[in-house]
Design a protein around this motif. Structure first.
Motif, PDB file in Angstrom:
ATOM      1  N   LEU A   7       0.819  -1.209   0.000  1.00  0.00           N
ATOM      2  CA  LEU A   7       0.000   0.000   0.000  1.00  0.00           C
ATOM      3  C   LEU A   7       0.853   1.258   0.000  1.00  0.00           C
ATOM      4  CD1 LEU A   7      -2.925   1.047   0.173  1.00  0.00           C
ATOM      5  CD2 LEU A   7      -2.694   1.018   2.656  1.00  0.00           C
ATOM      6  N   GLU A   8       2.013   1.178   0.632  1.00  0.00           N
ATOM      7  CA  GLU A   8       2.896   2.346   0.704  1.00  0.00           C
ATOM      8  C   GLU A   8       3.431   2.753  -0.666  1.00  0.00           C
ATOM      9  OE1 GLU A   8       2.968  -0.223   2.761  1.00  0.00           O
ATOM     10  OE2 GLU A   8       2.149   0.862   4.500  1.00  0.00           O
ATOM     11  N   GLN A   9       3.336   1.869  -1.653  1.00  0.00           N
ATOM     12  CA  GLN A   9       3.827   2.183  -2.993  1.00  0.00           C
ATOM     13  C   GLN A   9       2.785   2.917  -3.834  1.00  0.00           C
ATOM     14  OE1 GLN A   9       5.505  -2.154  -3.178  1.00  0.00           O
ATOM     15  NE2 GLN A   9       6.426  -1.046  -4.876  1.00  0.00           N
ATOM     16  N   THR A  10       1.618   3.164  -3.274  1.00  0.00           N
ATOM     17  CA  THR A  10       0.575   3.892  -3.996  1.00  0.00           C
ATOM     18  C   THR A  10       0.509   5.326  -3.505  1.00  0.00           C
ATOM     19  OG1 THR A  10      -1.172   3.342  -2.418  1.00  0.00           O
ATOM     20  CG2 THR A  10      -0.763   1.768  -4.194  1.00  0.00           C
ATOM     21  N   GLU A  11      -0.042   6.175  -4.341  1.00  0.00           N
ATOM     22  CA  GLU A  11      -0.285   7.572  -3.963  1.00  0.00           C
ATOM     23  C   GLU A  11      -1.743   7.718  -3.548  1.00  0.00           C
ATOM     24  OE1 GLU A  11      -0.545  11.968  -6.118  1.00  0.00           O
ATOM     25  OE2 GLU A  11       0.432  10.272  -7.124  1.00  0.00           O
ATOM     26  N   LYS A  12      -1.967   8.374  -2.431  1.00  0.00           N
ATOM     27  CA  LYS A  12      -3.320   8.499  -1.895  1.00  0.00           C
ATOM     28  C   LYS A  12      -3.863   9.903  -2.154  1.00  0.00           C
ATOM     29  CE  LYS A  12      -1.703   5.366   1.663  1.00  0.00           C
ATOM     30  NZ  LYS A  12      -0.390   5.325   1.020  1.00  0.00           N
ATOM     31  N   ILE A  15      -3.687   5.869  -6.390  1.00  0.00           N
ATOM     32  CA  ILE A  15      -3.072   5.962  -7.712  1.00  0.00           C
ATOM     33  C   ILE A  15      -1.831   5.077  -7.728  1.00  0.00           C
ATOM     34  CG2 ILE A  15      -1.883   7.488  -9.329  1.00  0.00           C
ATOM     35  CD1 ILE A  15      -4.470   8.887  -6.951  1.00  0.00           C
ATOM     36  N   TYR A  16      -1.753   4.253  -8.765  1.00  0.00           N
ATOM     37  CA  TYR A  16      -0.605   3.361  -8.918  1.00  0.00           C
ATOM     38  C   TYR A  16      -0.130   3.423 -10.360  1.00  0.00           C
ATOM     39  CZ  TYR A  16       2.214  -0.904  -8.683  1.00  0.00           C
ATOM     40  OH  TYR A  16       3.252  -1.807  -8.732  1.00  0.00           O
ATOM     41  N   HIS A  17       1.141   3.689 -10.549  1.00  0.00           N
ATOM     42  CA  HIS A  17       1.719   3.846 -11.894  1.00  0.00           C
ATOM     43  C   HIS A  17       0.983   4.909 -12.690  1.00  0.00           C
ATOM     44  CE1 HIS A  17       3.904  -0.315 -12.085  1.00  0.00           C
ATOM     45  NE2 HIS A  17       4.452   0.527 -11.249  1.00  0.00           N
ATOM     46  N   GLY A  18       0.606   6.005 -12.031  1.00  0.00           N
ATOM     47  CA  GLY A  18      -0.008   7.130 -12.724  1.00  0.00           C
ATOM     48  C   GLY A  18      -1.481   6.988 -13.029  1.00  0.00           C
ATOM     49  N   GLU A  19      -2.106   5.900 -12.616  1.00  0.00           N
ATOM     50  CA  GLU A  19      -3.519   5.694 -12.880  1.00  0.00           C
ATOM     51  C   GLU A  19      -4.297   5.563 -11.584  1.00  0.00           C
ATOM     52  OE1 GLU A  19      -4.482   2.594 -15.627  1.00  0.00           O
ATOM     53  OE2 GLU A  19      -2.574   2.793 -16.681  1.00  0.00           O
ATOM     54  N   GLU A  20      -5.526   6.105 -11.598  1.00  0.00           N
ATOM     55  CA  GLU A  20      -6.395   5.889 -10.452  1.00  0.00           C
ATOM     56  C   GLU A  20      -6.896   4.453 -10.514  1.00  0.00           C
ATOM     57  OE1 GLU A  20     -10.611   7.411  -8.539  1.00  0.00           O
ATOM     58  OE2 GLU A  20      -9.433   8.795  -9.767  1.00  0.00           O
ATOM     59  N   VAL A  21      -6.577   3.672  -9.506  1.00  0.00           N
ATOM     60  CA  VAL A  21      -6.846   2.238  -9.566  1.00  0.00           C
ATOM     61  C   VAL A  21      -7.905   1.772  -8.581  1.00  0.00           C
ATOM     62  CG1 VAL A  21      -4.569   1.649 -10.467  1.00  0.00           C
ATOM     63  CG2 VAL A  21      -4.923   1.823  -7.989  1.00  0.00           C
ATOM     64  N   GLY A  22      -8.524   2.669  -7.864  1.00  0.00           N
ATOM     65  CA  GLY A  22      -9.576   2.260  -6.951  1.00  0.00           C
ATOM     66  C   GLY A  22      -9.793   3.277  -5.859  1.00  0.00           C
ATOM     67  N   GLY A  23     -10.788   3.033  -5.052  1.00  0.00           N
ATOM     68  CA  GLY A  23     -11.067   3.951  -3.969  1.00  0.00           C
ATOM     69  C   GLY A  23     -12.280   3.526  -3.178  1.00  0.00           C
ATOM     70  N   ALA A  24     -12.639   4.326  -2.189  1.00  0.00           N
ATOM     71  CA  ALA A  24     -13.798   4.018  -1.350  1.00  0.00           C
ATOM     72  C   ALA A  24     -14.459   5.308  -0.916  1.00  0.00           C
ATOM     73  CB  ALA A  24     -13.374   3.206  -0.133  1.00  0.00           C
ATOM     74  N   ASN A  25     -15.776   5.281  -0.815  1.00  0.00           N
ATOM     75  CA  ASN A  25     -16.512   6.412  -0.278  1.00  0.00           C
ATOM     76  C   ASN A  25     -16.236   6.555   1.211  1.00  0.00           C
ATOM     77  OD1 ASN A  25     -17.769   7.164  -2.684  1.00  0.00           O
ATOM     78  ND2 ASN A  25     -19.495   5.791  -2.345  1.00  0.00           N
ATOM     79  N   ILE A  26     -16.272   7.806   1.675  1.00  0.00           N
ATOM     80  CA  ILE A  26     -16.151   8.092   3.099  1.00  0.00           C
ATOM     81  C   ILE A  26     -17.539   8.441   3.610  1.00  0.00           C
ATOM     82  CG2 ILE A  26     -15.017   9.505   4.848  1.00  0.00           C
ATOM     83  CD1 ILE A  26     -13.037  10.302   2.527  1.00  0.00           C
ATOM     84  N   TYR A  27     -17.990   7.711   4.607  1.00  0.00           N
ATOM     85  CA  TYR A  27     -19.327   7.928   5.152  1.00  0.00           C
ATOM     86  C   TYR A  27     -19.247   8.670   6.475  1.00  0.00           C
ATOM     87  CZ  TYR A  27     -20.393   4.205   1.825  1.00  0.00           C
ATOM     88  OH  TYR A  27     -20.506   3.442   0.691  1.00  0.00           O
ATOM     89  N   TYR A  28     -20.239   9.542   6.699  1.00  0.00           N
ATOM     90  CA  TYR A  28     -20.340  10.265   7.970  1.00  0.00           C
ATOM     91  C   TYR A  28     -21.591   9.812   8.695  1.00  0.00           C
ATOM     92  CZ  TYR A  28     -21.500  13.951  11.262  1.00  0.00           C
ATOM     93  OH  TYR A  28     -21.857  14.638  12.391  1.00  0.00           O
ATOM     94  N   ASP A  29     -21.427   9.337   9.915  1.00  0.00           N
ATOM     95  CA  ASP A  29     -22.554   8.862  10.716  1.00  0.00           C
ATOM     96  C   ASP A  29     -22.483   9.511  12.086  1.00  0.00           C
ATOM     97  OD1 ASP A  29     -24.567   7.576  11.983  1.00  0.00           O
ATOM     98  OD2 ASP A  29     -23.676   5.572  11.909  1.00  0.00           O
ATOM     99  N   GLU A  30     -23.324  10.515  12.320  1.00  0.00           N
ATOM    100  CA  GLU A  30     -23.268  11.285  13.572  1.00  0.00           C
ATOM    101  C   GLU A  30     -23.619  10.428  14.778  1.00  0.00           C
ATOM    102  OE1 GLU A  30     -26.345  13.939  14.645  1.00  0.00           O
ATOM    103  OE2 GLU A  30     -24.979  15.511  15.234  1.00  0.00           O
ATOM    104  N   THR A  31     -24.440   9.384  14.567  1.00  0.00           N
ATOM    105  CA  THR A  31     -24.907   8.592  15.703  1.00  0.00           C
ATOM    106  C   THR A  31     -23.767   7.893  16.425  1.00  0.00           C
ATOM    107  OG1 THR A  31     -25.305   6.683  14.269  1.00  0.00           O
ATOM    108  CG2 THR A  31     -27.137   8.204  14.625  1.00  0.00           C
TER     109      THR A  31
END
Length: 473
Positions: free
Chosen positions: A345-350, A373-389
């Motif tokens: 994971l450390e070899q990717t750009e966040k 981003i890996y090798h100059g391409e966006e290769v995946g990701g995840a939504n960030i959710y906010y839950d006040e409860t």
């Protein structure tokens, strides 16, 4: 000057993102050499990670091809979106609209009634073309209206090379899709637990109906799941799929497989070889799955590496404001990271991005996204959710509704705005304090000015007295 609390919240959001993400890697420098050696007879193919939607293998994946009966995955998905499994579908002679000889069917007759659940099993296992038409009429009033819903769903899912003309996949020159688009459709379908159950079923028995005392039991046509008289195609990691074939479309196949914690979908289109030949859709799919499972691995965010990131960045730097159990920011529990074996994971750009306004997706408040981003391409990701409860500690310290008013409905339901009143009192005291300080400073300035004037007047008076004294002498 930026508000210090807002700055803290933004840093906090960035922190939580570092600990969780979904990452899949497409064909890149690390995998290209191995993929060139793969011999795939399909004109077009695609392998996609079910969780992130990122491509692991691509051969002409955006090329328009005729899908045949793999169309029925979309038919089933749209039917599930617009009906319940307990509904009763009544069939009439319109079910045989646009028929062609030798088309798969279960012998539906005019006036026959089946539950929606039985109907969908007939579509996915027996590939019953007349059932597709009947379900479409039941759901949308007509086949054309149902097809319109199919095309709307394709657009919603991000399909770029797809256009449906019927719900069963019988050949039409304007009925086409691509391996990538079919992978998107299959991925969406597998998010529905009822679809998963149906697609993974080997045998199903409707029993009887109001018109027939006996209906032949149905067997899933997919040989990797239900090998039958072709045991050589059995694939122990297969968890479902759909076959397709017409003379003009040739063989098409969508397959879902799970090994360990990885779930993939493989789509192969326009394969000339039949299952009775040495090279065919099943051999292509098996080869592609084996390659991807052997060359990629997935690490869940609960694993040591991701937990270490959480520990070092989140709950050390910002521990006074929240704890791991009460954090209001999160990603899906099954979020993980998929990379070629040997890549960390450390070899990717966040990259972290924030939405201008929170968006509600599947009942969750999405406030941003983390991408890798890996090798100059966006290769995946995840939504960030906010839950006040869940934000017990932070909620006691900061009124998060200032930043996420639309996402936090509970904050608007307070009977008395105690926190807002406290903030107003604090603001009022600050204004009063600043005013008092200003008044004191002004009065001090005035006193100094008055003292200077008195001093100057006294000096002038003393000089005059000295001058008069010298004159008299």
């Amino acid at each position: 000057m930026k508000h210090p609390i807002k700055v803290m919240v933004k840093r906090w959001i960035k922190g939580i993102c570092l600990g969780a993400a979904v990452l899949c890697i497409p064909i890149g420098a690390d995998a290209a050499a191995g993929q060139k050696d793969l011999k795939v007879s399909a004109e077009a193919a695609c392998v996609m990670d079910l969780q992130s939607g990122t491509v692991l293998y691509d051969k002409n994946m955006n090329k328009k091809e005729y899908p045949a009966s793999i169309t029925k995955i979309m038919t089933t998905l749209v039917a599930m979106d617009n009906s319940s499994l307990s509904e009763t579908v009544k069939y009439d002679d319109r079910a045989y609209t646009n028929w062609e000889s030798r088309a798969s069917n279960i012998g539906i007759v005019d006036g026959e009634k089946l539950s929606m659940e039985d109907s969908l099993y007939a579509i996915m296992l027996a590939s019953a073309n007349e059932v597709c038409n009947g379900v479409g009429i039941h759901v949308a009033g007509s086949i054309d209206n149902f097809v319109a819903k199919m095309n709307e769903k394709a657009t919603e899912l991000g399909c770029k090379n797809t256009h449906f003309m019927n719900p069963n996949g019988l050949w039409n020159k304007d009925h086409y899709t691509s391996p990538y688009d079919m992978a998107l459709i299959g991925r969406a379908a597998m998010q529905n637990e009822d679809f998963r159950t149906i697609a993974s079923t080997k045998y199903y028995d409707i029993g009887k109906s109001n018109k027939r005392k006996y209906i032949d039991p149905m067997a899933n046509h997919h040989k990797m799941l239900n090998s039958g008289d072709m045991p050589k195609y059995a694939y122990k990691y297969c968890i479902g799929g759909k076959t397709g074939y017409t003379d003009k479309c040739r063989y098409t196949l969508v397959t879902f497989a799970k090994k360990g914690n990885m779930e993939l979908v493989c789509v192969v289109m326009r394969v000339d070889g039949s299952p009775y030949m040495g090279t065919n859709a099943y051999t292509d799919t098996t080869r592609l799955f084996n390659y991807c499972f052997e060359n990629y691995e997935k690490t869940m965010i609960q694993d040591d590496s991701a937990n270490e990131i959480n520990k070092e960045y989140l709950f050390t730097n910002f521990s006074p404001f929240y704890s791991k159990d009460t954090s209001s920011l999160h990603v899906d529990e099954n979020a993980g990271v998929i990379l070629p074996k040997g890549v960390t994971l450390e070899q990717t750009e966040k990259k972290v991005t924030y939405l201008p306004k929170p968006e509600v997706q599947n009942g969750k408040n999405v406030i941003g996204k983390i991408s890798y981003i890996y090798h100059g391409e966006e290769v995946g990701g995840a939504n960030i959710y906010y839950d006040e409860t869940n934000a017990a500690t932070l909620k006691d310290s900061i009124n998060m509704s200032e930043w996420f008013e639309e996402a936090v409905e509970t904050a608007n339901k307070e009977k008395f705005p105690v926190k807002k009143l406290i903030l107003l009192i604090i603001l009022f005291l600050c204004v009063v304090g600043v005013t008092v300080i200003c008044i004191l400073r002004i009065r001090g300035y005035q006193q100094k000015t008055q003292n200077r004037r008195h001093y100057r007047k006294t000096r002038r008076h003393m000089r005059k007295k000295d001058l008069d004294f010298y004159i008299k002498r």
